[in-house]
Design an enzyme around this catalytic site. Structure first.
Site, PDB file in Angstrom:
ATOM      1  N   GLY A   1       6.198  -0.773  -0.095  1.00 60.30           N
ATOM      2  CA  GLY A   1       7.058   0.353   0.260  1.00 60.30           C
ATOM      3  C   GLY A   1       7.383   0.367   1.745  1.00 60.30           C
ATOM      4  O   GLY A   1       7.083  -0.592   2.468  1.00 60.30           O
TER       5      GLY A   1
ATOM      6  N   THR B   1       0.839  -1.207   0.000  1.00 54.32           N
ATOM      7  CA  THR B   1       0.000   0.000   0.000  1.00 54.32           C
ATOM      8  C   THR B   1       0.872   1.254   0.000  1.00 54.32           C
ATOM      9  O   THR B   1       1.937   1.260   0.615  1.00 54.32           O
ATOM     10  CB  THR B   1      -0.879  -0.017   1.267  1.00 54.32           C
ATOM     11  OG1 THR B   1      -1.676  -1.199   1.229  1.00 54.32           O
ATOM     12  CG2 THR B   1      -1.795   1.196   1.338  1.00 54.32           C
TER      13      THR B   1
ATOM     14  N   GLU C   1      -0.444  -5.536   5.843  1.00 56.95           N
ATOM     15  CA  GLU C   1       0.885  -5.616   5.212  1.00 56.95           C
ATOM     16  C   GLU C   1       1.730  -6.672   5.913  1.00 56.95           C
ATOM     17  O   GLU C   1       2.426  -7.467   5.271  1.00 56.95           O
ATOM     18  CB  GLU C   1       1.581  -4.258   5.290  1.00 56.95           C
ATOM     19  CG  GLU C   1       0.921  -3.200   4.408  1.00 56.95           C
ATOM     20  CD  GLU C   1       1.468  -1.796   4.582  1.00 56.95           C
ATOM     21  OE1 GLU C   1       1.183  -0.973   3.718  1.00 56.95           O
ATOM     22  OE2 GLU C   1       2.157  -1.522   5.577  1.00 56.95           O
TER      23      GLU C   1
HETATM   24  C1  5RP Z   1       1.448   2.037   4.177  1.00 59.72           C
HETATM   25  C2  5RP Z   1       2.915   1.853   4.190  1.00 59.72           C
HETATM   26  C3  5RP Z   1       3.695   2.421   3.039  1.00 59.72           C
HETATM   27  O1  5RP Z   1       4.490   1.419   2.509  1.00 59.72           O
HETATM   28  C4  5RP Z   1       4.547   3.552   3.531  1.00 59.72           C
HETATM   29  O2  5RP Z   1       3.730   4.510   4.182  1.00 59.72           O
HETATM   30  C5  5RP Z   1       5.311   4.219   2.392  1.00 59.72           C
HETATM   31  O3  5RP Z   1       4.451   4.929   1.566  1.00 59.72           O
HETATM   32  P1  5RP Z   1       4.926   5.638   0.240  1.00 59.72           P
HETATM   33  O4  5RP Z   1       5.307   4.563  -0.726  1.00 59.72           O
HETATM   34  O5  5RP Z   1       3.711   6.429  -0.203  1.00 59.72           O
HETATM   35  O6  5RP Z   1       6.091   6.538   0.564  1.00 59.72           O
HETATM   36  O7  5RP Z   1       3.497   1.274   5.059  1.00 59.72           O
HETATM   37  O8  5RP Z   1       0.858   1.555   5.347  1.00 59.72           O
END
Ligand code: 5RP
Length: 218
Positions: free
Chosen positions: A82, A28, A103
């Protein structure tokens, strides 16, 4: 090159880990979204994807990638997601988007976890980014008090409910020198669903988008 370009470059590089056939896990956030868009270009190669959030499930569907329930999929070969922070040991801090529990479940069920991020996410010590902790709503105050005893400063994420119907405490001012131990300790607090440290099950591969190309840590 912008930060978003670097996220995109890392996400594209993760396509190399997608085999033929089978179901893969997808995370996500904005970097995971780039991965979904890239995956759409080779969607004929996979049977479908398990999503770590409702938002990712929607994006996968829009791209024509079948969304599979984890219980039906069984073990997954690959999970791509991510992170908010990552170390050279591939310990991660995640959950900025509030999807940490799903996740962590998908990561746990996957053989290989490829984390994709821009280079700004690489840190020596985790904890500058507030650590998200998902909590059952009735336990919110109790869990917050326990976290204060551990030296953290929990702040309720206002107006936010997780896909599981819970709330998030964002914990500030933790210098996380032992992420493996802290992940376990936080999970011991009754009423906690999980926390955003991915140290007991770290990433296997970290792909960082940089100004001069991608850099891979294993
Ligand atoms: C969501 C997450 C995402 O991986 C994390 O917030 C990174 O986000 P982005 O790719 O928008 O920088 O853990 O719960």
């Amino acid at each position: 090159m912008t930060q978003d370009d670097m996220k995109k470059a890392a996400a594209l590089a993760a396509l190399e880990y997608v085999g033929s056939g089978g179901v893969i896990g997808v995370g996500t956030g904005s970097t995971a979204n780039h991965f979904v868009d890239a995956l759409a270009t080779i969607k004929g190669r996979i049977d479908g994807a398990v999503a770590s959030s409702q938002a990712t499930a929607e994006r996968l569907k829009k791209c024509g990638i079948p969304v599979i329930d984890l219980n039906a999929a069984g073990g997954l070969k690959l999970y791509v997601d991510g992170a908010d922070e990552a170390t050279r040991h591939l310990h991660l801090l995640k959950g900025g988007g509030g999807a940490l529990t799903r996740e962590k479940i998908v990561a746990a069920a996957s053989e290989t976890f490829v984390c994709v991020a821009d280079e700004s996410k690489l840190v020596d010590v985790l904890g500058r980014f507030p650590l998200p902790v998902e909590v059952i709503p009735m336990a919110r105050s109790y869990v917050a008090r326990e976290i204060v005893k551990m030296g953290g400063e929990p702040v309720l994420r206002q107006g936010f409910t997780t896909d599981n119907g819970n709330v998030i405490l964002d914990v500030h001012n933790l210098k996380i020198l032992n992420p493996v131990e802290l992940e376990r300790m936080l999970n011991q607090i009754t009423g906690t669903v999980t926390n955003g440290l991915f140290a007991n099950r770290p990433a296997d591969v970290l792909i960082l988008g940089t100004g001069t190309g991608v850099r891979t840590l294993k």
